[in-house]
Scaffold this active site. Structure first.
Site, PDB file in Angstrom:
ATOM      1  N   HIS A 154     -43.849 -39.341  12.144  1.00  0.00           N
ATOM      2  CA  HIS A 154     -42.716 -39.947  11.481  1.00  0.00           C
ATOM      3  C   HIS A 154     -42.663 -41.504  11.907  1.00  0.00           C
ATOM      4  O   HIS A 154     -42.838 -42.372  10.829  1.00  0.00           O
ATOM      5  CB  HIS A 154     -41.550 -39.372  11.945  1.00  0.00           C
ATOM      6  CG  HIS A 154     -41.330 -37.912  12.033  1.00  0.00           C
ATOM      7  ND1 HIS A 154     -41.124 -37.229  10.765  1.00  0.00           N
ATOM      8  CD2 HIS A 154     -41.223 -36.987  12.809  1.00  0.00           C
ATOM      9  CE1 HIS A 154     -41.219 -35.945  10.746  1.00  0.00           C
ATOM     10  NE2 HIS A 154     -41.313 -35.747  12.093  1.00  0.00           N
TER      11      HIS A 154
HETATM   12  O1  RIB Z   1     -36.656 -36.616  12.038  1.00  0.00           O
HETATM   13  C1  RIB Z   1     -37.676 -37.196  12.727  1.00  0.00           C
HETATM   14  C2  RIB Z   1     -37.091 -38.489  13.716  1.00  0.00           C
HETATM   15  O2  RIB Z   1     -36.381 -37.770  14.632  1.00  0.00           O
HETATM   16  C3  RIB Z   1     -38.170 -39.144  14.438  1.00  0.00           C
HETATM   17  O3  RIB Z   1     -37.814 -40.397  14.726  1.00  0.00           O
HETATM   18  C4  RIB Z   1     -38.428 -38.502  15.780  1.00  0.00           C
HETATM   19  O4  RIB Z   1     -38.794 -39.245  16.778  1.00  0.00           O
HETATM   20  C5  RIB Z   1     -36.735 -38.208  15.934  1.00  0.00           C
HETATM   21  O5  RIB Z   1     -36.066 -39.052  16.453  1.00  0.00           O
END
Ligand code: RIB
Ligand code: CA
Length: 312
Positions: A242
């Site tokens: 992500h």
């Molecule tokens: O939903 C994914 C996000 O939530 C990413 O930033 C992960 O690190 C968590 O913070």
């Protein structure tokens, strides 16, 4: 061309850690500071993890600050089920030796933006938006000085990952997200719609391990741990990286495609709290406030990431 000045606001988290390594390996970016926020794990761990990652990158000079330890108006929700108890489960990690800055992370954000020329600093939130929104509320004068916010958060066609309708970063602090999305700052959003296409397949993880470096080994072992949750839940081939999407966008925006649309945050309904409602087909006259990404060149993304991690 001078390096682009950024502040990384983060809740490490294995994917946050890879994003920080990518930023510190890239001369196009000048990381002015890393501000930790409560999110994946509580603040004492996210600030500790941020320092561990900066030292792993050989950059104990990068100032790390502790920010807010809870959402603006709600109890903290964490994600140890994804990231493990420490937030960086997977490899054995040394205790950090670099110090945590005395100054509060929110004060650092305010002071940095006040001292910089308008449009000089980009904010890169990788976790709940509590620090950013608190800074905007405490010092509204800084809002117009922000060049751009490039954040990881939200979901629309991909639906939620922490509830049926909400993505974790937005869900943890929906009031903060509402402040940021209504701030008028130019927004580029990396939602699950695009990050779920940045999957750490086996060949991609082995490419990190084959670098034969400590950072390469760490990235491989973090993804080995981190991917079990998504593989089980989605049956996907690997974990979605992500947060590195935010940094990769700064380095090569051409890797991503999306649409400038209106995005608003649900803060009232218990059923859909934290949902990022994207007016994808412009069916309302609500102003388009965000570049909402939906696709990426995954091969190009991993080629960039691997090449940069190799430099550390
Ligand atoms: O939903 C994914 C996000 O939530 C990413 O930033 C992960 O690190 C968590 O913070
Ligand atoms: Ca994160």
């Amino acid at each position: 061309m001078s390096a682009r000045k950024i502040i990384i606001d983060t809740d490490p988290g294995q994917d946050d850690a890879v994003a920080i390594l990518l930023a510190l390996a890239s001369p196009e970016l000048e990381v002015l500071g890393v501000t930790a926020v409560a999110g994946n794990v509580p603040l004492p761990l996210t600030e500790r993890n941020a320092r561990i990652v900066c030292e792993l990158a050989g950059r104990p000079d990068v100032p790390v600050f502790a920010g807010c330890d809870a959402p603006m108006r709600r109890k903290l929700v964490t994600a140890e089920h994804v990231h493990g108890k420490t937030g960086l489960d997977g490899p054995q990690l040394p205790d950090p030796s670099m110090p945590l800055q005395e100054q509060h992370g929110v004060e650092f954000i305010i002071e940095t933006l006040r001292d910089a020329p308008s449009g000089a600093v980009t904010l890169c939130p990788l976790g709940p938006l509590t620090n950013i929104a608190t800074a905007f509320m405490r010092a509204p004068d800084i809002i117009e000085k922000v060049a751009e916010i490039v954040l990881m958060g939200g979901a629309y066609f991909e639906v939620g990952n922490i509830t049926p309708s909400a993505e974790f970063n937005i869900y943890v602090d929906p009031e903060a997200a509402e402040i940021v999305f209504k701030s008028g700052v130019p927004l580029t959003v990396m939602p699950l719609d695009v990050t779920h296409k940045a999957l750490t397949t086996r060949p991609r993880v082995e490419a990190f391990r084959d670098l034969g470096t400590e950072p390469g080994r760490m990235v491989a072992e973090w993804t080995d741990f981190f991917e079990r949750f998504d593989k089980e839940k989605y049956g996907s081939e690997g974990a979605p990286l992500h947060d590195p999407c935010v940094i990769a966008y700064l380095l090569n925006p051409g890797l991503f495609s999306g649409r400038k649309v209106n995005v608003e945050i649900e803060t009232g309904s218990n059923l859909t709290l934290g949902m990022s409602v994207a007016d994808w087909w412009h069916v309302t006259d609500r102003p388009a406030n965000a570049m909402f990404m939906g696709d990426l060149d995954a091969e190009g993304f991993f080629a960039l990431l691997t090449e940069r991690i190799a430099r550390l």
